[in-house]
Design a protein around this motif. Structure first.
Motif, PDB file in Angstrom:
ATOM      1  N   GLU A 168     -83.990  37.526 -25.590  1.00 57.63           N
ATOM      2  CA  GLU A 168     -85.143  36.963 -26.299  1.00 57.63           C
ATOM      3  C   GLU A 168     -86.322  37.921 -26.167  1.00 57.63           C
ATOM      4  OE1 GLU A 168     -86.172  34.095 -28.832  1.00 57.63           O
ATOM      5  OE2 GLU A 168     -84.405  33.795 -27.595  1.00 57.63           O
ATOM      6  N   ASP A 169     -86.984  38.213 -27.286  1.00 50.17           N
ATOM      7  CA  ASP A 169     -88.091  39.177 -27.264  1.00 50.17           C
ATOM      8  C   ASP A 169     -89.401  38.456 -26.948  1.00 50.17           C
ATOM      9  OD1 ASP A 169     -89.460  41.528 -27.422  1.00 50.17           O
ATOM     10  OD2 ASP A 169     -89.357  41.715 -29.604  1.00 50.17           O
ATOM     11  N   ARG A 170     -89.483  37.897 -25.748  1.00 49.29           N
ATOM     12  CA  ARG A 170     -90.682  37.177 -25.344  1.00 49.29           C
ATOM     13  C   ARG A 170     -91.284  37.774 -24.075  1.00 49.29           C
ATOM     14  NH1 ARG A 170     -90.785  30.817 -26.555  1.00 49.29           N
ATOM     15  NH2 ARG A 170     -90.063  30.848 -28.697  1.00 49.29           N
ATOM     16  N   SER A 171     -90.780  38.901 -23.658  1.00 47.89           N
ATOM     17  CA  SER A 171     -91.270  39.554 -22.448  1.00 47.89           C
ATOM     18  C   SER A 171     -92.092  40.778 -22.824  1.00 47.89           C
ATOM     19  CB  SER A 171     -90.093  39.967 -21.562  1.00 47.89           C
ATOM     20  OG  SER A 171     -89.343  38.836 -21.170  1.00 47.89           O
ATOM     21  N   LEU A 172     -92.933  41.216 -21.887  1.00 50.61           N
ATOM     22  CA  LEU A 172     -93.772  42.383 -22.162  1.00 50.61           C
ATOM     23  C   LEU A 172     -92.930  43.644 -22.359  1.00 50.61           C
ATOM     24  CD1 LEU A 172     -96.569  41.441 -19.639  1.00 50.61           C
ATOM     25  CD2 LEU A 172     -96.910  41.773 -22.091  1.00 50.61           C
ATOM     26  N   PHE A 173     -91.802  43.705 -21.683  1.00 49.80           N
ATOM     27  CA  PHE A 173     -90.853  44.809 -21.911  1.00 49.80           C
ATOM     28  C   PHE A 173     -89.816  44.336 -22.920  1.00 49.80           C
ATOM     29  CE2 PHE A 173     -92.785  45.937 -17.937  1.00 49.80           C
ATOM     30  CZ  PHE A 173     -92.775  47.323 -17.896  1.00 49.80           C
ATOM     31  N   PRO A 174     -89.681  45.009 -24.059  1.00 48.90           N
ATOM     32  CA  PRO A 174     -88.728  44.582 -25.101  1.00 48.90           C
ATOM     33  C   PRO A 174     -87.292  44.589 -24.583  1.00 48.90           C
ATOM     34  CG  PRO A 174     -90.254  46.248 -25.932  1.00 48.90           C
ATOM     35  CD  PRO A 174     -90.442  46.205 -24.455  1.00 48.90           C
ATOM     36  N   PRO A 175     -86.406  43.808 -25.211  1.00 48.98           N
ATOM     37  CA  PRO A 175     -85.018  43.714 -24.730  1.00 48.98           C
ATOM     38  C   PRO A 175     -84.290  45.050 -24.645  1.00 48.98           C
ATOM     39  CG  PRO A 175     -85.298  42.619 -26.863  1.00 48.98           C
ATOM     40  CD  PRO A 175     -86.659  42.906 -26.337  1.00 48.98           C
ATOM     41  N   SER A 176     -84.476  45.910 -25.648  1.00 49.30           N
ATOM     42  CA  SER A 176     -83.776  47.197 -25.633  1.00 49.30           C
ATOM     43  C   SER A 176     -84.222  48.059 -24.452  1.00 49.30           C
ATOM     44  CB  SER A 176     -84.006  47.955 -26.945  1.00 49.30           C
ATOM     45  OG  SER A 176     -85.394  48.156 -27.160  1.00 49.30           O
ATOM     46  N   VAL A 177     -85.500  47.990 -24.097  1.00 48.04           N
ATOM     47  CA  VAL A 177     -86.022  48.750 -22.950  1.00 48.04           C
ATOM     48  C   VAL A 177     -85.440  48.182 -21.660  1.00 48.04           C
ATOM     49  CG1 VAL A 177     -88.091  49.267 -21.585  1.00 48.04           C
ATOM     50  CG2 VAL A 177     -88.154  49.471 -24.084  1.00 48.04           C
ATOM     51  N   ARG A 178     -85.446  46.857 -21.520  1.00 45.65           N
ATOM     52  CA  ARG A 178     -84.909  46.226 -20.311  1.00 45.65           C
ATOM     53  C   ARG A 178     -83.424  46.550 -20.149  1.00 45.65           C
ATOM     54  NH1 ARG A 178     -84.840  41.154 -21.177  1.00 45.65           N
ATOM     55  NH2 ARG A 178     -85.984  40.861 -23.134  1.00 45.65           N
ATOM     56  N   PHE A 179     -82.696  46.516 -21.255  1.00 40.57           N
ATOM     57  CA  PHE A 179     -81.261  46.839 -21.232  1.00 40.57           C
ATOM     58  C   PHE A 179     -81.044  48.269 -20.717  1.00 40.57           C
ATOM     59  CE2 PHE A 179     -77.311  48.360 -23.031  1.00 40.57           C
ATOM     60  CZ  PHE A 179     -76.442  47.275 -22.945  1.00 40.57           C
ATOM     61  N   ASN A 180     -81.798  49.201 -21.263  1.00 42.31           N
ATOM     62  CA  ASN A 180     -81.633  50.609 -20.879  1.00 42.31           C
ATOM     63  C   ASN A 180     -82.037  50.870 -19.430  1.00 42.31           C
ATOM     64  OD1 ASN A 180     -80.570  51.491 -23.328  1.00 42.31           O
ATOM     65  ND2 ASN A 180     -82.593  51.817 -24.228  1.00 42.31           N
ATOM     66  N   LEU A 181     -83.064  50.171 -18.955  1.00 40.92           N
ATOM     67  CA  LEU A 181     -83.475  50.344 -17.559  1.00 40.92           C
ATOM     68  C   LEU A 181     -82.380  49.875 -16.607  1.00 40.92           C
ATOM     69  CD1 LEU A 181     -87.247  49.243 -17.609  1.00 40.92           C
ATOM     70  CD2 LEU A 181     -86.321  51.568 -17.476  1.00 40.92           C
ATOM     71  N   VAL A 182     -81.724  48.764 -16.951  1.00 36.03           N
ATOM     72  CA  VAL A 182     -80.612  48.279 -16.128  1.00 36.03           C
ATOM     73  C   VAL A 182     -79.441  49.265 -16.197  1.00 36.03           C
ATOM     74  CG1 VAL A 182     -78.947  46.421 -15.752  1.00 36.03           C
ATOM     75  CG2 VAL A 182     -81.286  45.878 -16.439  1.00 36.03           C
ATOM     76  N   LYS A 183     -79.163  49.749 -17.380  1.00 37.44           N
ATOM     77  CA  LYS A 183     -78.067  50.710 -17.579  1.00 37.44           C
ATOM     78  C   LYS A 183     -78.285  51.973 -16.749  1.00 37.44           C
ATOM     79  CE  LYS A 183     -75.658  53.125 -21.339  1.00 37.44           C
ATOM     80  NZ  LYS A 183     -75.678  53.396 -22.802  1.00 37.44           N
ATOM     81  N   GLU A 184     -79.493  52.505 -16.806  1.00 35.91           N
ATOM     82  CA  GLU A 184     -79.804  53.728 -16.048  1.00 35.91           C
ATOM     83  C   GLU A 184     -79.808  53.469 -14.546  1.00 35.91           C
ATOM     84  OE1 GLU A 184     -80.158  56.867 -17.284  1.00 35.91           O
ATOM     85  OE2 GLU A 184     -79.476  55.916 -19.141  1.00 35.91           O
ATOM     86  N   GLY A 185     -80.262  52.292 -14.149  1.00 31.95           N
ATOM     87  CA  GLY A 185     -80.383  51.985 -12.722  1.00 31.95           C
ATOM     88  C   GLY A 185     -79.098  51.537 -12.059  1.00 31.95           C
ATOM     89  N   THR A 186     -78.005  51.426 -12.838  1.00 29.58           N
ATOM     90  CA  THR A 186     -76.717  51.009 -12.261  1.00 29.58           C
ATOM     91  C   THR A 186     -75.601  52.009 -12.556  1.00 29.58           C
ATOM     92  OG1 THR A 186     -76.244  49.651 -14.233  1.00 29.58           O
ATOM     93  CG2 THR A 186     -77.298  48.549 -12.355  1.00 29.58           C
ATOM     94  N   LYS A 187     -75.967  53.218 -12.935  1.00 31.79           N
ATOM     95  CA  LYS A 187     -74.962  54.229 -13.287  1.00 31.79           C
ATOM     96  C   LYS A 187     -74.062  54.601 -12.108  1.00 31.79           C
ATOM     97  CE  LYS A 187     -76.604  56.648 -17.374  1.00 31.79           C
ATOM     98  NZ  LYS A 187     -77.130  57.929 -17.933  1.00 31.79           N
ATOM     99  N   HIS A 188     -74.551  54.350 -10.897  1.00 31.22           N
ATOM    100  CA  HIS A 188     -73.761  54.696  -9.711  1.00 31.22           C
ATOM    101  C   HIS A 188     -72.692  53.647  -9.398  1.00 31.22           C
ATOM    102  CE1 HIS A 188     -76.981  52.015  -8.495  1.00 31.22           C
ATOM    103  NE2 HIS A 188     -76.390  51.790  -7.326  1.00 31.22           N
ATOM    104  N   LEU A 189     -72.647  52.574 -10.167  1.00 31.45           N
ATOM    105  CA  LEU A 189     -71.673  51.509  -9.942  1.00 31.45           C
ATOM    106  C   LEU A 189     -70.613  51.548 -11.038  1.00 31.45           C
ATOM    107  CD1 LEU A 189     -74.249  48.671  -9.147  1.00 31.45           C
ATOM    108  CD2 LEU A 189     -72.977  50.071  -7.491  1.00 31.45           C
ATOM    109  N   SER A 190     -69.353  51.593 -10.636  1.00 32.08           N
ATOM    110  CA  SER A 190     -68.272  51.795 -11.619  1.00 32.08           C
ATOM    111  C   SER A 190     -67.686  50.504 -12.172  1.00 32.08           C
ATOM    112  CB  SER A 190     -67.150  52.621 -10.974  1.00 32.08           C
ATOM    113  OG  SER A 190     -66.625  51.941  -9.840  1.00 32.08           O
TER     114      SER A 190
END
Length: 348
Positions: A183-205
């Motif tokens: 839902e696009d109701r946060s100050l950080f848009p969904p696509s940005v939040r998705f990418n931050l999680v993706k980048e921050g979990t790259k060490h997990l397989s």
């Protein structure tokens, strides 16, 4: 055919008198005018409201017609007007919140049931394949394993606390499905939040990240999550959201465990967690609550990050977010979001 004595008009919700009229009418029908409503129409006979309906995003809600006027086509008229407004706004995939007693009426109007909380609320959509299409897409990621876990996160933005919870789940699971609230109701848009999680979990397989879309903590399934109010409405919406998760999402991926972070601050999330611990085991889904991690005697949270951004405290931010999040926050790409945070009082 609508009587000549009946007229319809748009309600100006910033007009206290008109808003109060709608609220009073809905209360007489056992409903509330929910706080996220952004557009309302009402049918009047002279100055008396005999029917009303509202919308929020792509959700039609607060629809009611006076019992003395049932069977006159007024419900169809209200829904048709709301659907026309939605189409005018470019929204074609629509949802309806209503009482279970109204379900057949809305089915006759081309809506299809997703789930209901008995005697309280039912959620329908105007696409017969909507949720089936979503679960079919998820099913492609289904893998065998003894422990198949899930986490639902907003990550506004992604912190060391979020990362810790995912790492904890990763260590104890064969596979972890991480759903990002879309839902696009946060100050950080969904696509940005998705990418931050993706980048921050790259060490997990053993992590798969999904878009929550319309069916996991969205304005469709759990609008009170975004209203941040604690009430019976929250409980009803939480039950509906969890029923959809347990009935559709979990089976499509073979999920048998859900991880949640302990919630010391937000009453809505805390209440949701408590309901989850009570409901999901009935569907053979274990709920594991993980204590929040601390930094400098304070719980790490996304709201703390936003507070530091507001105060331009980069050093404090650096201590509670992964390096990937920090690098994003100091990049030019993040400037519009940073400016928005510094100029708003939004809790999201």
């Amino acid at each position: 055919m609508i009587s000549e004595d009946i007229h319809i008009r748009t309600i100006y919700l910033n007009n206290p008198r008109e808003k109060a009229q709608v609220e009073e009418f809905l209360l007489s029908q056992g409903l509330n005018l929910e706080t996220d409503v952004e557009y309302t129409v009402a049918l009047y006979e002279d100055d008396k409201i005999v029917g009303t309906g509202s919308l929020s995003g792509r959700v039609l809600k607060c629809i009611a017609v006076d019992t003395d006027y049932l069977g006159m086509g007024f419900s169809n008229k209200i829904v048709s007007l709301l659907v026309s407004e939605e189409y005018h706004r470019g929204n074609t995939h629509l949802f309806i919140f209503t009482k279970p007693s109204n379900i057949n009426m809305f089915k006759d109007m081309g809506f299809y049931e997703i789930a209901q909380v008995e005697e309280q609320v039912v959620l329908l959509e105007n696409d017969p394949q909507g949720i089936k299409r979503y679960t079919k897409k998820l099913n492609k990621y289904k893998k065998d394993g003894k422990i198949i876990s899930s986490i639902v996160m907003n990550c506004n933005p992604f912190t060391l606390g979020h990362q810790f919870l995912i790492e904890k789940a990763s260590l104890s699971s064969d596979l972890v499905h991480v759903f990002i609230v879309w839902e696009d109701r946060s100050l950080f848009p969904p696509s940005v939040r998705f990418n931050l999680v993706k980048e921050g979990t790259k060490h997990l397989s053993n992590i798969i990240i999904h878009k929550g879309e319309d069916y996991i903590i969205s304005n469709s399934t759990f609008p009170s999550y975004f209203m941040k109010e604690s009430s019976d409405i929250v409980k009803t919406h939480a039950l509906l959201d969890l029923k959809i998760f347990a009935s559709y999402i979990a089976p499509s991926l073979g999920i048998n465990r859900r991880y949640i972070g302990e919630e010391p601050y937000c009453l809505v999330t805390k209440e949701y967690n408590e309901i989850m611990k009570r409901i999901l085991p009935n569907y053979e889904i274990e709920v594991t609550e993980v204590p929040r991690i601390m930094k400098d005697e304070s719980v790490i949270s996304a709201s703390k990050v936003r507070e530091y951004i507001k105060n331009n405290d980069l050093e404090s931010i650096k201590k509670i977010v992964p390096s990937t999040t920090y690098e994003y926050l100091i990049s030019d790409e993040a400037n519009p979001i940073i400016d928005k945070i510094r100029n708003t009082n939004s809790r999201h």
